[in-house]
Design an enzyme around this catalytic site. Structure first.
Site, PDB file in Angstrom:
ATOM      1  N   GLU A 170      -4.229   0.508 -11.406  1.00 30.87           N
ATOM      2  CA  GLU A 170      -3.004   0.898 -12.119  1.00 30.87           C
ATOM      3  C   GLU A 170      -2.753  -0.144 -12.950  1.00 30.87           C
ATOM      4  O   GLU A 170      -2.960  -1.487 -12.711  1.00 30.87           O
ATOM      5  CB  GLU A 170      -2.026   0.783 -10.856  1.00 30.87           C
ATOM      6  CG  GLU A 170      -0.596   1.370 -11.641  1.00 30.87           C
ATOM      7  CD  GLU A 170       0.459   1.580 -10.359  1.00 30.87           C
ATOM      8  OE1 GLU A 170       0.344   1.141  -9.036  1.00 30.87           O
ATOM      9  OE2 GLU A 170       1.491   1.991 -10.592  1.00 30.87           O
ATOM     10  N   MET A 203      -1.574  -3.125  -3.694  1.00 33.89           N
ATOM     11  CA  MET A 203      -1.918  -1.866  -4.760  1.00 33.89           C
ATOM     12  C   MET A 203      -1.984  -0.619  -3.493  1.00 33.89           C
ATOM     13  O   MET A 203      -3.061  -0.922  -2.689  1.00 33.89           O
ATOM     14  CB  MET A 203      -2.896  -1.979  -5.681  1.00 33.89           C
ATOM     15  CG  MET A 203      -3.184  -0.784  -6.286  1.00 33.89           C
ATOM     16  SD  MET A 203      -1.986  -0.088  -7.404  1.00 33.89           S
ATOM     17  CE  MET A 203      -2.272   1.565  -7.232  1.00 33.89           C
ATOM     18  N   GLU A 204      -1.515   0.492  -3.826  1.00 34.55           N
ATOM     19  CA  GLU A 204      -1.678   1.373  -2.871  1.00 34.55           C
ATOM     20  C   GLU A 204      -2.882   2.479  -2.822  1.00 34.55           C
ATOM     21  O   GLU A 204      -2.692   3.732  -2.528  1.00 34.55           O
ATOM     22  CB  GLU A 204      -0.341   2.521  -3.013  1.00 34.55           C
ATOM     23  CG  GLU A 204      -0.244   3.194  -4.474  1.00 34.55           C
ATOM     24  CD  GLU A 204       0.497   2.412  -5.394  1.00 34.55           C
ATOM     25  OE1 GLU A 204       0.571   1.415  -5.496  1.00 34.55           O
ATOM     26  OE2 GLU A 204       1.310   2.951  -6.308  1.00 34.55           O
ATOM     27  N   ASN A 205      -3.895   2.195  -3.431  1.00 29.95           N
ATOM     28  CA  ASN A 205      -5.184   2.892  -3.695  1.00 29.95           C
ATOM     29  C   ASN A 205      -5.353   3.756  -2.468  1.00 29.95           C
ATOM     30  O   ASN A 205      -5.178   3.177  -1.195  1.00 29.95           O
ATOM     31  CB  ASN A 205      -6.347   2.013  -3.783  1.00 29.95           C
ATOM     32  CG  ASN A 205      -5.962   0.922  -4.690  1.00 29.95           C
ATOM     33  OD1 ASN A 205      -5.836   1.154  -5.894  1.00 29.95           O
ATOM     34  ND2 ASN A 205      -6.360  -0.272  -4.335  1.00 29.95           N
ATOM     35  N   HIS A 207       5.585  -0.921   2.032  1.00 32.92           N
ATOM     36  CA  HIS A 207       5.822  -0.033   0.656  1.00 32.92           C
ATOM     37  C   HIS A 207       4.610   0.444   0.445  1.00 32.92           C
ATOM     38  O   HIS A 207       4.476   1.482  -0.029  1.00 32.92           O
ATOM     39  CB  HIS A 207       6.192  -1.510  -0.103  1.00 32.92           C
ATOM     40  CG  HIS A 207       6.227  -1.072  -1.595  1.00 32.92           C
ATOM     41  ND1 HIS A 207       7.528  -0.512  -2.207  1.00 32.92           N
ATOM     42  CD2 HIS A 207       4.999  -0.810  -2.520  1.00 32.92           C
ATOM     43  CE1 HIS A 207       7.194  -0.306  -3.437  1.00 32.92           C
ATOM     44  NE2 HIS A 207       5.893  -0.350  -3.489  1.00 32.92           N
ATOM     45  N   GLU A 208       3.241  -0.146   0.429  1.00 35.07           N
ATOM     46  CA  GLU A 208       1.929   0.440   0.206  1.00 35.07           C
ATOM     47  C   GLU A 208       1.594   1.558   1.096  1.00 35.07           C
ATOM     48  O   GLU A 208       1.296   2.492   0.546  1.00 35.07           O
ATOM     49  CB  GLU A 208       0.831  -0.722   0.033  1.00 35.07           C
ATOM     50  CG  GLU A 208       1.205  -1.836  -0.681  1.00 35.07           C
ATOM     51  CD  GLU A 208       1.550  -1.760  -2.149  1.00 35.07           C
ATOM     52  OE1 GLU A 208       1.423  -0.824  -2.593  1.00 35.07           O
ATOM     53  OE2 GLU A 208       2.396  -2.618  -2.659  1.00 35.07           O
ATOM     54  N   HIS A 226       3.593   4.583  -0.114  1.00 33.98           N
ATOM     55  CA  HIS A 226       3.106   5.224  -1.204  1.00 33.98           C
ATOM     56  C   HIS A 226       1.927   6.353  -0.916  1.00 33.98           C
ATOM     57  O   HIS A 226       1.983   7.230  -1.836  1.00 33.98           O
ATOM     58  CB  HIS A 226       2.485   4.233  -2.165  1.00 33.98           C
ATOM     59  CG  HIS A 226       3.246   3.699  -3.422  1.00 33.98           C
ATOM     60  ND1 HIS A 226       4.217   4.373  -4.234  1.00 33.98           N
ATOM     61  CD2 HIS A 226       3.202   2.136  -3.573  1.00 33.98           C
ATOM     62  CE1 HIS A 226       4.725   3.279  -4.921  1.00 33.98           C
ATOM     63  NE2 HIS A 226       4.139   2.215  -4.495  1.00 33.98           N
ATOM     64  N   GLU A 233       8.064   4.484  -7.701  1.00 36.86           N
ATOM     65  CA  GLU A 233       8.321   3.068  -7.311  1.00 36.86           C
ATOM     66  C   GLU A 233       9.714   2.960  -6.790  1.00 36.86           C
ATOM     67  O   GLU A 233       9.952   2.477  -5.672  1.00 36.86           O
ATOM     68  CB  GLU A 233       8.256   1.963  -8.520  1.00 36.86           C
ATOM     69  CG  GLU A 233       6.625   1.915  -8.934  1.00 36.86           C
ATOM     70  CD  GLU A 233       5.652   1.557  -7.748  1.00 36.86           C
ATOM     71  OE1 GLU A 233       6.284   1.206  -6.600  1.00 36.86           O
ATOM     72  OE2 GLU A 233       4.445   1.572  -7.870  1.00 36.86           O
TER      73      GLU A 233
HETATM   74  N1  0A1 Z   1       1.852   0.305  -7.621  1.00 35.52           N
HETATM   75  C1  0A1 Z   1       1.762  -1.160  -7.060  1.00 35.52           C
HETATM   76  C2  0A1 Z   1       2.184  -2.347  -8.080  1.00 35.52           C
HETATM   77  C3  0A1 Z   1       0.925  -2.774  -8.969  1.00 35.52           C
HETATM   78  C4  0A1 Z   1       0.920  -2.528 -10.163  1.00 35.52           C
HETATM   79  C5  0A1 Z   1       0.004  -2.931 -11.149  1.00 35.52           C
HETATM   80  C6  0A1 Z   1      -0.937  -3.670 -10.504  1.00 35.52           C
HETATM   81  O1  0A1 Z   1      -2.201  -4.037 -11.497  1.00 35.52           O
HETATM   82  C7  0A1 Z   1      -1.950  -5.279 -11.666  1.00 35.52           C
HETATM   83  C8  0A1 Z   1      -0.951  -4.031  -9.212  1.00 35.52           C
HETATM   84  C9  0A1 Z   1      -0.104  -3.551  -8.394  1.00 35.52           C
HETATM   85  C10 0A1 Z   1       3.092  -1.336  -6.256  1.00 35.52           C
HETATM   86  O2  0A1 Z   1       4.083  -0.848  -6.336  1.00 35.52           O
HETATM   87  O3  0A1 Z   1       2.920  -2.010  -5.116  1.00 35.52           O
HETATM   88 ZN    ZN Z   2       5.009   0.246  -5.370  1.00 33.09          ZN
END
Ligand code: 0A1
Ligand code: ZN
Length: 881
Positions: free
Chosen positions: A128, A270-272, A304-305, A308, A327
């Site tokens: 992301e 990160m929510e992979n 949070h993750e 998601h 978000e």
């Molecule tokens: N989606 C994640 C935040 C996130 C965004 C970009 C990144 O790349 C460096 C990493 C994490 C969240 O909201 O936790």
């Molecule tokens: Zn998030």
């Protein structure tokens, strides 16, 4: 690094993709400097797409090493490959075809930490927002959903662990010391949710049984030897899974859920899908190394993750303009989770403090943008407090306006209607409008208009008519590229507080919509007449911070004091205190500017003693109520011609005056809170520590000697107490033998622990006074410091620039010049990190003229640099515009 080409992406330019990718099969032959990636894509032309459109796939710094279509190698004239793009000129007329792409990437050289990189010898990915295109050519956009099967091949000795999204399906030996694993994720997902991890890590395992009986295997992977520090994260994960079932009816949907902690990470986590990757700061905790704030952050970010999985993964964003769709909503969900796990009142106050210190300055400065932006140059720069925190406030307002039950029904509809889709904010709002039958178009402006609304209110009373009149007005300040604003729907919770602190009723109200204790301000001006109110009450307005606005409320002079002592709404009670402290500090700043000694009202000085001793209040609430606004908060409230040394001076004097005035009370309470209880990270225990440590600070200010803090440091048995004592020593008695000894002792004890050394860097970066610059420069040479590691950079450089008003805003501008140089040095490795750091200068126009000029030169130096990454150029140009 992506150079700034000037391209601007616009919401209105959205078009669906001409091609879809039903299935994606990836093979990774992992090698530190030359990893081979083979992507087999089952593609089809979208029904209705332009027939002769070429296929253009996204790339970023890629090297193509092989390409075939339906098994036939493509000739040179059939395609064009650049590091940024793979264009296939003519695609078969058949609706479906298979594309096989081979690329070579160098994970060890990847310091931007986007795509496939190495952290402490572990291979990991961050995709992301647009990192997948650094792994293979792809339709790297969130509305292209694909089913992934991933085969990972690696050295068995260095990479015994091979993880990807979904469930494991196969593993085996390859000979030659290498092995493989295959993972399959049945849920179609956008490329930004892809993840891979390979390395040698320790694991903590557990399991969770979902409401419908699915057994889920849980794993948290950390560096060997740190397994004991992952227990709290695991506990938080299980509580999150259970909470999402009861609060939102959402169950987990795979057989495994893994979390991996890495030490080089640009963000929090990160929510992979099925494989969350975390900054290790937000996984690892024990009493020896983590503060209560760390525990609370871990709980919130794990939640949070995990949340998601439904808000972000199963229902994702159509395009990156819709980032707040996942978000803002997910932050709202994690806030509610923490409120349920801890104290709701304390959580809300903490959220508002955070919103005001991070989002308000953004919304009131050159980087202001709507919760759903319409333009961006670099999407990474839109992971902002506005998208996240204001985005969450907007969802909270929806619940305030519609009520709990309707809100939940609308969320249920959202999950049912859009599961498996990539959608927009309009789709989200439509669920609430459809369920409630309300027209939410005026409300939706919260997504579309930037800026913090100002609400002014005044109270008058007619004893003869027994009538209370409340006059309200909204003003919407201009923000970059939006000078004219439409009137907003502002929901203000309120109460009329009587002499004993009781909420008073009224017989009728005329003039505006009031329902269930909420005033709906929708016009520029509204007058509300409450009849049946014989005596003038104190008005408690914007209870629970129901709307994210700046409120100025004019009422009788003693009303604030009354609210501070009696309001039944804990948020407004806290707010009344903040308002009084802030006013005193603004006056103090003004006095010092005029070379006069500030004076403080005696009733104000007494108040902290009364609150501290009120055993009916939670300790955590008392700690928040007694905390003075930070220097940054005061600066924001002053708004223009800021002189940071006068702010510091006013605040230091007020703290000392409060400590001196309430010394006996504080001392007795401090004593009674000093117990030998065993450490527990729960909210009530943390609250006791917070209050005790705040009292320590006030007592130290009053006593003017480091002895008490030095004693507390020596006796401390957990990191919260140890770090609190160290902060008092370093910030109130910096340079004293006690402070120097404590810093040395801390360094010796934690030299091998990077995350704890971050605290040691931060506490020194915050030491008040111009000398902090030399301290920071010297610390950059410390063995534990590393300019390539985002946590180190944020602890030292980020803390210095964001949290040290006197040290950073030196009168000679040397703080800014050093900062610009350092940001440019970081940009060469990690443009995203540099850009985030540079936002520390966003409020430069509020400074007094000399500092303003110096800050402007520093920004101009950054703008003129040769490096010119899209990330940093975007921030600097908008800040200067
Ligand atoms: N989606 C994640 C935040 C996130 C965004 C970009 C990144 O790349 C460096 C990493 C994490 C969240 O909201 O936790
Ligand atoms: Zn998030």
């Amino acid at each position: 690094m992506t150079a700034d080409t000037g391209t601007i992406f616009r919401l209105e330019d959205y078009r669906p993709s001409d091609f879809l990718i039903g299935e994606t099969r990836l093979t990774f032959r992992l090698d530190p400097t030359a990893t081979t990636v083979i992507a087999e894509l089952d593609m089809e032309r979208r029904a209705g797409a332009v027939l002769d459109a070429p296929l253009v796939l996204d790339g970023d710094e890629l090297t193509l090493t092989g390409l075939s279509l339906d098994g036939q190698a493509l000739g040179d004239d059939a395609y064009e490959a650049t590091p940024e793009r793979l264009t296939i000129r003519s695609v078969p007329a058949s609706a479906r075809f298979r594309l096989t792409i081979e690329t070579k990437v160098n994970p060890a050289a990847n310091k931007a930490l986007m795509g496939l990189y190495r952290s402490n010898g572990v291979y990991c990915t961050q995709c992301e927002a647009e990192g997948f295109r650094r792994i293979t050519y792809f339709l790297d956009r969130p509305d292209v959903l694909s089913v992934y099967t991933v085969r990972i091949e690696a050295d068995r000795a260095t990479c015994p662990l091979l993880l990807s999204n979904g469930d494991p399906v196969e593993a085996g030996d390859l000979g030659d010391g290498r092995h493989f694993a295959v993972w399959h994720d049945p849920h179609p997902k956008p490329s930004y949710l892809f993840a891979l991890v390979a390395g040698d890590l320790g694991v903590v395992e557990d399991s969770f049984t979902t409401a419908s009986g699915r057994q889920v295997k849980l794993g948290i992977y950390v560096e060997h030897g740190k397994e004991d520090r992952a227990g709290y994260a695991m506990d938080a994960l299980k509580r999150s899974m259970a909470w999402d079932e009861t609060a939102f009816g959402r169950e987990y949907d795979l057989d495994v859920f893994n979390i991996v902690a890495v030490s080089d990470f640009n963000m929090g986590a990160m929510e992979n899908k099925g494989l969350n990757i975390f900054n290790d700061k937000y996984v690892l905790a024990d009493e020896e190394t983590a503060t209560d704030a760390d525990y609370a952050n871990i709980e919130a970010i794990i939640a949070h993750e995990y949340f998601h999985n439904w808000t972000g993964n199963r229902i994702t964003c159509r395009d990156w303009f819709q980032l707040c769709l996942k978000e803002g909503l997910t932050v709202f969900r994690d806030h509610e989770f923490s409120a349920d796990q801890r104290s709701r009142a304390v959580k809300r106050i903490t959220e508002v403090r955070n919103l005001r210190s991070l989002q308000f300055p953004e919304d009131q400065g050159p980087l202001a943008h709507p919760v759903r932006p319409r333009r961006y140059k670099e999407i990474n720069n839109f992971y902002t407090a506005t998208v996240y925190e204001k985005g969450s406030e907007v969802v909270r307002m929806l619940r305030t306006i519609l009520g709990d039950e309707t809100f939940r029904k609308a969320m249920d509809l959202y999950f049912e209607r859009h599961d498996g889709q990539a959608v927009t904010i309009e789709d989200f709002i439509a669920c609430f409008a459809d369920v409630s039958g309300e027209d939410l178009s005026q409300f939706a402006l919260w997504y579309h208009q930037a800026g913090t609304p100002n609400v002014t209110a005044s109270v008058s009373h007619d004893a003869q008519k027994a009538e209370l009149v409340l006059e309200l007005e909204q003003q919407l300040p201009p923000t970059p590229s939006e000078s004219r604003k439409k009137l907003m729907h502002i929901p203000l919770s309120f109460g009329l507080v009587g002499p004993e602190g009781e909420d008073l009723g009224w017989s009728a109200v005329e003039g505006a919509a009031v329902a269930d204790g909420v005033i709906h301000l929708k016009k520029r001006k509204q007058t509300l007449r409450f009849s049946g109110v014989p005596h003038l009450p104190a008005v408690s307005l914007n209870r629970g911070f129901s709307a994210p606005v700046n409120l100025t409320l004019a009422q009788k002079p003693d009303a604030l004091l009354h609210l501070a002592l009696h309001d039944g709404d804990p948020f407004c009670r806290w707010q009344a205190l903040v308002t009084m402290f802030t006013q005193a500090l603004i006056d103090g700043h003004r006095s010092l500017l005029a070379d006069a000694e500030p004076t403080f009202d005696e009733a104000l000085l007494d108040l902290p003693g009364r609150i501290a001793a009120d055993a009916g209040l939670e300790e955590a609430f008392r700690a928040l109520a007694l905390t003075l606004p930070s220097e940054t908060d005061i600066a924001r409230e002053i708004g223009s011609d800021i002189e940071p040394y006068c702010i510091y001076g006013a605040r230091a004097r007020l703290a000392r005056a409060i400590g001196t005035r309430n010394r006996d009370r504080f001392e007795a309470l401090h004593q009674s809170l000093t117990t030998q209880e065993a450490f527990s990270p729960d909210a009530a225990s943390a609250g006791r520590r917070a209050l005790r440590n705040l009292l320590l600070d006030y007592l130290a200010a009053a006593e003017r000697t480091p002895a008490r803090a030095a004693g507390a440091f020596a006796r401390s048995t957990n990191m919260t107490d140890r770090f609190a004592a160290l902060s008092v020593l370093a910030h109130r008695f910096g340079g004293s033998p006690e402070a120097v000894d404590a810093l040395e002792a801390f360094e010796r004890r934690y030299a091998g622990d990077a995350l704890v050394m971050d605290k040691w860097f931060a506490v020194q970066a915050m030491m008040p006074g111009a000398a902090a610059l030399d301290t920071v420069k010297a610390l950059m040479g410390h063995a534990a410091f590393d300019l390539s590691n985002p946590n180190r950079v944020r602890s030292l450089i980020g803390t210095y620039a964001n949290a040290n008003q006197t040290g950073f805003h030196r009168a000679d501008g040397a703080g800014y010049a050093f900062f610009a140089e350092t940001v440019l040095e970081i940009e060469r490795k990690n443009p995203q990190l540099a850009a985030r750091l540079a936002t520390a200068l966003r409020s430069w126009r509020s400074l007094e003229p000399n500092r303003r000029a110096a800050a402007q030169s520093a920004l101009e130096a950054m703008a003129a640099s040769q490096t010119n990454s899209r990330d940093l150029a975007d921030i600097v140009q908008r800040t200067l515009a």
